[in-house]
Design a protein around this motif. Structure first.
Motif, PDB file in Angstrom:
ATOM      1  N   SER A 197     -10.307   6.202 -15.296  1.00 18.14           N
ATOM      2  CA  SER A 197     -11.120   6.845 -14.255  1.00 18.14           C
ATOM      3  C   SER A 197     -11.417   5.880 -13.107  1.00 18.14           C
ATOM      4  O   SER A 197     -11.368   6.263 -11.938  1.00 18.14           O
ATOM      5  N   GLU A 198     -11.734   4.620 -13.462  1.00 22.66           N
ATOM      6  CA  GLU A 198     -12.048   3.637 -12.420  1.00 22.66           C
ATOM      7  C   GLU A 198     -10.815   3.269 -11.603  1.00 22.66           C
ATOM      8  O   GLU A 198     -10.875   3.186 -10.375  1.00 22.66           O
ATOM      9  N   TRP A 199      -9.691   3.054 -12.271  1.00 21.39           N
ATOM     10  CA  TRP A 199      -8.476   2.696 -11.523  1.00 21.39           C
ATOM     11  C   TRP A 199      -7.966   3.871 -10.692  1.00 21.39           C
ATOM     12  O   TRP A 199      -7.306   3.681  -9.659  1.00 21.39           O
ATOM     13  N   ASN A 200      -8.277   5.082 -11.106  1.00 19.81           N
ATOM     14  CA  ASN A 200      -7.844   6.255 -10.340  1.00 19.81           C
ATOM     15  C   ASN A 200      -8.369   6.220  -8.905  1.00 19.81           C
ATOM     16  O   ASN A 200      -7.740   6.748  -7.988  1.00 19.81           O
ATOM     17  N   LYS A 201      -9.506   5.565  -8.698  1.00 19.44           N
ATOM     18  CA  LYS A 201     -10.096   5.472  -7.360  1.00 19.44           C
ATOM     19  C   LYS A 201      -9.253   4.618  -6.417  1.00 19.44           C
ATOM     20  O   LYS A 201      -9.454   4.643  -5.206  1.00 19.44           O
ATOM     21  N   TYR A 202      -8.338   3.863  -6.969  1.00 16.69           N
ATOM     22  CA  TYR A 202      -7.577   2.897  -6.167  1.00 16.69           C
ATOM     23  C   TYR A 202      -6.099   3.247  -5.997  1.00 16.69           C
ATOM     24  O   TYR A 202      -5.401   2.592  -5.231  1.00 16.69           O
ATOM     25  N   ILE A 203      -5.616   4.252  -6.703  1.00 16.56           N
ATOM     26  CA  ILE A 203      -4.159   4.415  -6.778  1.00 16.56           C
ATOM     27  C   ILE A 203      -3.505   4.887  -5.481  1.00 16.56           C
ATOM     28  O   ILE A 203      -2.287   4.818  -5.351  1.00 16.56           O
ATOM     29  N   ASP A 204      -4.302   5.348  -4.516  1.00 13.85           N
ATOM     30  CA  ASP A 204      -3.706   5.750  -3.241  1.00 13.85           C
ATOM     31  C   ASP A 204      -3.580   4.587  -2.260  1.00 13.85           C
ATOM     32  O   ASP A 204      -3.022   4.748  -1.170  1.00 13.85           O
ATOM     33  N   LYS A 205      -4.103   3.435  -2.615  1.00 12.13           N
ATOM     34  CA  LYS A 205      -4.024   2.272  -1.724  1.00 12.13           C
ATOM     35  C   LYS A 205      -2.579   1.777  -1.657  1.00 12.13           C
ATOM     36  O   LYS A 205      -1.873   1.747  -2.666  1.00 12.13           O
ATOM     37  N   GLU A 206      -2.153   1.372  -0.469  1.00 15.03           N
ATOM     38  CA  GLU A 206      -0.743   1.009  -0.269  1.00 15.03           C
ATOM     39  C   GLU A 206      -0.346  -0.269  -1.016  1.00 15.03           C
ATOM     40  O   GLU A 206       0.846  -0.503  -1.255  1.00 15.03           O
ATOM     41  N   ASN A 207      -1.320  -1.078  -1.395  1.00 21.45           N
ATOM     42  CA  ASN A 207      -0.997  -2.319  -2.111  1.00 21.45           C
ATOM     43  C   ASN A 207      -1.004  -2.137  -3.632  1.00 21.45           C
ATOM     44  O   ASN A 207      -0.890  -3.102  -4.374  1.00 21.45           O
ATOM     45  N   ILE A 208      -1.122  -0.886  -4.080  1.00 19.36           N
ATOM     46  CA  ILE A 208      -1.123  -0.624  -5.521  1.00 19.36           C
ATOM     47  C   ILE A 208      -0.015   0.360  -5.872  1.00 19.36           C
ATOM     48  O   ILE A 208       0.113   1.419  -5.269  1.00 19.36           O
TER      49      ILE A 208
END
Length: 313
Positions: A197-208
């Motif tokens: 759930s926490e990592w889901n907040k970041y998956i749209d970032k271009e560096n991920i």
């Protein structure tokens, strides 16, 4: 390379030796509400990690325990070696050059981060931490992160066997006991569903970049090609095939004693998909299905896991 392998195996051997002197209830400590193994992590190191200065060209692999971390570490180390024009061969065993420091960010002594400042770029790092517990410099400097996720039923199954194979973690007399702890946030590195759930907040970032264990199993060559492209590494067809071959489970298990010492067989057990079917009860299936549905299913990361394909009986 021999020295770096020795640094890895020595660290594991020392941690296991220290853990064997402790009682089961002394093996873990809590930091910010999450449990960690006391012989490889410490509150002092976590505090020092907060001010760690990441470089924009660092290479980071983020994955919850038993999601395929060693597999992806092999691939990334080989890709880095290729980008630095080092020669790989079929015969060269195990990982490509490993840094002298134990590659797991949160593992080691508090002075580790000062020593890491002297390491040449690109530094390769692995972490089991949730994003909110990583140094802010990683996100500020837009470090490229490969996020590896695996279906939660196989994660739990693999984690159970791992706990019973290495003394740094509490062992379990029964699978049922472990399942209860796994589902009630008492496993090392915390709750996997919260991790997702926490990592889901970041998956749209271009560096991920997010990759699943299962898709890499389905098509290793395509997975390696996509990972290389994400990190800006150009591969010839021959190099691609070599990386795929060197990172096969059979190859890594064969070389596991050289790369992971006497615990090679613990780190490389089966390397398969749907092993959970051999151990989950009907009631446990229903419990995990319900938690996944409530916490993760509706997220982008949840959809990427293809839960219905890999986790339904």
């Amino acid at each position: 390379m021999e020295n770096s392998r020795k640094a890895f195996t020595d660290f594991v051997d020392k941690a296991v030796a220290a853990a064997s002197l402790l009682n089961r209830d002394e093996l873990m400590f809590s930091y910010k509400g999450i449990l960690y193994p006391v012989t490889i992590c410490s509150p002092e190191a976590f505090k020092a990690l907060e001010s760690f200065e990441a470089r924009s060209d660092d290479v980071i692999l983020a994955a919850y325990p038993k999601s395929g971390t060693n597999w992806l570490s092999q691939i990334l180390n080989d890709l880095i070696a290729i980008s630095q024009k080092k020669t790989l061969t079929k015969e060269s065993s195990g990982d490509a050059e490993k840094p002298q420091e134990f590659p797991y960010l949160e593992v080691g002594d508090p002075e580790k981060y000062e020593r890491m400042m002297k390491l040449p770029s690109p530094r390769f790092m692995v972490t089991h931490l949730r994003p909110e517990n990583l140094p802010t410099s990683i996100f500020k400097n837009k470090v490229k992160i490969l996020l590896l996720v695996r279906n939660p039923k196989d994660v739990a199954t693999s984690f159970f066997h791992f706990c019973n194979g290495i003394a740094t973690l509490p062992s379990y007399e029964t699978w049922d006991d472990f399942f209860t702890d796994f589902m009630s946030k008492k496993a090392a590195w915390g709750c996997y569903f919260e991790y997702l759930s926490e990592w889901n907040k970041y998956i749209d970032k271009e560096n991920i970049m997010t990759i699943t264990y299962e898709e890499l199993k389905e098509n290793p060559a395509l997975g390696v090609k996509n990972i290389a492209a994400f990190f800006g590494i150009t591969l010839t067809e021959e190099e691609l095939q070599l990386v795929v071959e060197r990172s096969s489970f059979q190859s890594m298990k064969k070389n596991s004693e050289k790369t992971h010492g006497s615990f090679g067989n613990v780190f490389f057990r089966k390397g398969g998909v749907r092993d959970w079917k051999n151990i989950f009860s009907e009631d446990q299936n229903e419990k995990m299905d319900k938690v996944f549905e409530e916490q993760v299913a509706g997220t982008k990361l949840g959809k990427k896991l293809k839960y219905d394909v890999y986790c339904k009986a």
